[in-house]
Enzyme design. Structure first.
Site, short mmCIF file in Angstrom:
data_model
loop_
_atom_site.label_atom_id
_atom_site.label_comp_id
_atom_site.label_asym_id
_atom_site.label_seq_id
_atom_site.Cartn_x
_atom_site.Cartn_y
_atom_site.Cartn_z
N ARG A 181 0.90 -1.33 -0.12
CA ARG A 181 0.06 -0.04 0.05
C ARG A 181 0.87 1.26 -0.07
O ARG A 181 0.65 2.06 -0.61
CB ARG A 181 -0.98 0.06 1.32
CG ARG A 181 -2.06 -0.73 1.00
CD ARG A 181 -2.84 -1.06 2.22
NE ARG A 181 -2.25 -1.37 3.39
CZ ARG A 181 -2.32 -1.11 4.61
NH1 ARG A 181 -3.52 -0.34 4.90
NH2 ARG A 181 -1.77 -1.24 5.66
N ASN A 221 -6.05 -2.82 1.92
CA ASN A 221 -6.07 -4.31 2.17
C ASN A 221 -7.42 -4.69 2.31
O ASN A 221 -8.26 -3.88 2.86
CB ASN A 221 -5.37 -4.61 3.41
CG ASN A 221 -3.76 -4.54 3.23
OD1 ASN A 221 -3.42 -4.42 2.23
ND2 ASN A 221 -3.17 -4.29 4.43
#
Length: 88
Positions: free
Chosen positions: A18, A36
């Site tokens: 990320r 996520n």
């Protein structure tokens, strides 16, 4: 200008996917978000110039050094005019 929804499968959580994605997006002036999922994938939306969005999707196919990407699914979605990029 375009916007795509992306879902990345494989070993993509716990490997800085990320944060690396956010940096890649910002360097390409692509807006959107990344997060996520409970299913162990990474989900994102990217909006920007076609070539820059395509380059970011291509980056997702390998991800950061410790990731092991097995699959990247994409779909076009309507643009929203978003600015900035966030980790959700």
């Amino acid at each position: 200008m375009k916007r795509v929804h992306v879902e990345v499968s494989g070993l993509v959580q716990g490997v800085f996917f990320r944060d690396s994605c956010r940096r890649e997006a910002q360097s390409r002036q692509v807006s959107g978000w990344v997060r996520n999922t409970r299913g162990g994938t990474v989900e994102a939306e990217f909006e920007g110039e076609d070539a820059e969005v395509d380059a970011l999707v291509a980056w997702c196919r390998s991800g950061p050094p410790h990731a092991s990407v097995q699959r990247v699914d994409t779909s076009d979605v309507p643009t929203t005019g978003s600015t900035g990029f966030e980790i959700r």
